[in-house]
Design an enzyme around this catalytic site. Structure first.
Site, short mmCIF file in Angstrom:
data_model
loop_
_atom_site.label_atom_id
_atom_site.label_comp_id
_atom_site.label_asym_id
_atom_site.label_seq_id
_atom_site.Cartn_x
_atom_site.Cartn_y
_atom_site.Cartn_z
CG ASN A 9 -1.72 1.24 1.39
OD1 ASN A 9 -1.75 2.08 0.49
ND2 ASN A 9 -2.38 1.38 2.53
CD1 TRP A 10 3.46 0.94 -2.85
CD2 TRP A 10 3.52 2.08 -4.78
NE1 TRP A 10 4.16 0.18 -3.76
CE2 TRP A 10 4.20 0.86 -4.96
CE3 TRP A 10 3.42 2.96 -5.86
CZ2 TRP A 10 4.79 0.50 -6.17
CZ3 TRP A 10 4.01 2.61 -7.07
CH2 TRP A 10 4.69 1.39 -7.22
CE LYS A 11 -0.12 3.18 4.77
NZ LYS A 11 -0.08 3.26 6.22
CG HIS A 94 -5.78 1.82 5.18
ND1 HIS A 94 -5.34 2.78 6.07
CD2 HIS A 94 -4.77 0.95 5.04
CE1 HIS A 94 -4.10 2.48 6.44
NE2 HIS A 94 -3.72 1.37 5.83
CD GLU A 96 -2.92 5.44 6.74
OE1 GLU A 96 -2.88 5.44 5.49
OE2 GLU A 96 -2.03 4.95 7.45
CD GLU A 164 -3.22 -2.35 7.27
OE1 GLU A 164 -2.25 -2.71 6.61
OE2 GLU A 164 -3.72 -1.22 7.18
N GLY A 170 2.77 2.54 10.78
CA GLY A 170 3.70 3.65 10.61
C GLY A 170 4.38 4.07 11.89
CB SER A 209 5.57 -1.49 11.91
OG SER A 209 5.13 -0.15 12.15
P1 13P Z 1 3.23 0.58 7.63
O1 13P Z 1 3.76 -0.72 7.06
O2 13P Z 1 3.95 1.78 7.09
O3 13P Z 1 3.13 0.53 9.12
O4 13P Z 1 1.73 0.73 7.07
C1 13P Z 1 0.85 -0.34 7.21
C2 13P Z 1 -0.37 -0.05 6.44
O5 13P Z 1 -1.17 0.79 6.81
C3 13P Z 1 -0.61 -0.81 5.20
O6 13P Z 1 -1.88 -0.61 4.71
#
Ligand code: 13P
Length: 247
Positions: A9-11, A94, A96, A164, A170, A209
Site C-alpha cells: 500500500n503505497w499510500k 483502511h 486512514e 491492521e 507507521g 510496520s
Molecule cells: P506501515 O507498514 O507503514 O506501518 O503501514 C501499514 C499499512 O497501513 C498498510 O496498509
C-alpha cells in the site's frame, strides 16, 4: 492451502520517476512463484504501474474506490473504472480512510458490494486503536467491523481481510507474532459465522510496520497468510525481502 499474498500500500507517495524506479527494481528482483504480489499506488500512478507490470506476475490495485459505478460524485473513482484500466485489487476500509474521511462500516460494506460487482478482488481492512486495545475492546471492535462490512453480501469469493492494528501502522510498533496470530484466529472464527464466507479459504493479511526483520516470524503463524505493507513497500529491496519471507 492458502496462497501467500503480499500487497504494497503505497499510500500518498510517489512521482513518475519514483514509480518507474521502484517497479523496475521490484520486477528485476526475485519474485517467488508461490507468493502472490500486488502493488497499490495512488490513482494517478495506476496507469503507469499497470503499463510497467503488464505481462508480469505483479498485480496492481487501488487504495479505495467509490460505492457507486458512475454518476455525479466529484472526486470519486468507480470500481468499474479500475477494472477497465486493468486493476485486479482494491483496498477498502483502511484505518486512514476511516480516520480522515469518516468512513463507516456501512460505507465500507457498500464499497465492497460495488467492488465485487465490478470484478475487483477486495482487501478489507480492520483493526483497533491503542486505546481500544488497552481497554480490552480489541476483539469487540474488530468483530463489529467484520460484521458491519461483510455481512449481508450475496457472494464474497476471493475476499481478503487485512488485520491492521492502528497502533502498529507507521509507528515502528508491530504486534508480536503471538498477538497477531491470536487476532487472526479470532477473525477466522468470526468469518466462519458470516453466511457466504468460506473462512478456511479466506486469506487474512497482517499489516502494521511489517519489515524484512519481522516478516518471517509473522508468516510462520498458522492464520497469517501474508502482509499488507506500507512504508517498507516503497523500498524495493525491503519489499522483495518481505515477499521472499512469505515463500
Ligand atoms: P506501515 O507498514 O507503514 O506501518 O503501514 C501499514 C499499512 O497501513 C498498510 O496498509
Amino acid at each position: 492451502m492458502r496462497q501467500a499474498l503480499v500487497a504494497g500500500n503505497w499510500k500518498m507517495h510517489g512521482s513518475r520517476s519514483s514509480v518507474d524506479e521502484l517497479l523496475k527494481a521490484l520486477l528485476g528482483g526475485s519474485l517467488p512463484s508461490q507468493v502472490e504480489v500486488a502493488v497499490c499506488p495512488t490513482y494517478v500512478h495506476l496507469a503507469q504501474a499497470l503499463a510497467l507490470c503488464a505481462g508480469t506476475s505483479v498485480a496492481v490495485g487501488a487504495q479505495d474506490c467509490s460505492h457507486m459505478q458512475a454518476g455525479a460524485f466529484t472526486g470519486e473513482v468507480a470500481p468499474a473504472m479500475l477494472v477497465d484500466q486493468g486493476c485486479d485489487w482494491v483496498i477498502l476500509g483502511h484505518s486512514e480512510r476511516r480516520q480522515y474521511h469518516a468512513e463507516s462500516d456501512d460505507l465500507v460494506s457498500a464499497k465492497l458490494a460495488a467492488a465485487v460487482e465490478a470484478g475487483l478482488s477486495p482487501i478489507v481492512c480492520v483493526g483497533e486503536t491503542r486505546e481500544q486495545r488497552e481497554a480490552g475492546e480489541a476483539e469487540a471492535v474488530v468483530g463489529a467491523q467484520l460484521q458491519g462490512a461483510l455481512s449481508g453480501h450475496a457472494s464474497l469469493a476471493g475476499l481478503v481481510v487485512a488485520y491492521e492494528p492502528v497502533w502498529a501502522i507507521g509507528t515502528g510498533l508491530t504486534a508480536s507474532p503471538e498477538q497477531a496470530q491470536e487476532m487472526h484466529a479470532f477473525i477466522r472464527g468470526q468469518l466462519a459465522g458470516i453466511g457466504e464466507i468460506e473462512a478456511d479459504a479466506t486469506r487474512i493479511l497482517y499489516g502494521g510496520s511489517v519489515k524484512p526483520g519481522n516478516a518471517a516470524e509473522l508468516f510462520a503463524k498458522d492464520d497469517i497468510d501474508g502482509a499488507l505493507v506500507g512504508g517498507a513497500a516503497l523500498v524495493a529491496q525491503d519489499f522483495l525481502a518481505i515477499i521472499n519471507a512469505a515463500a
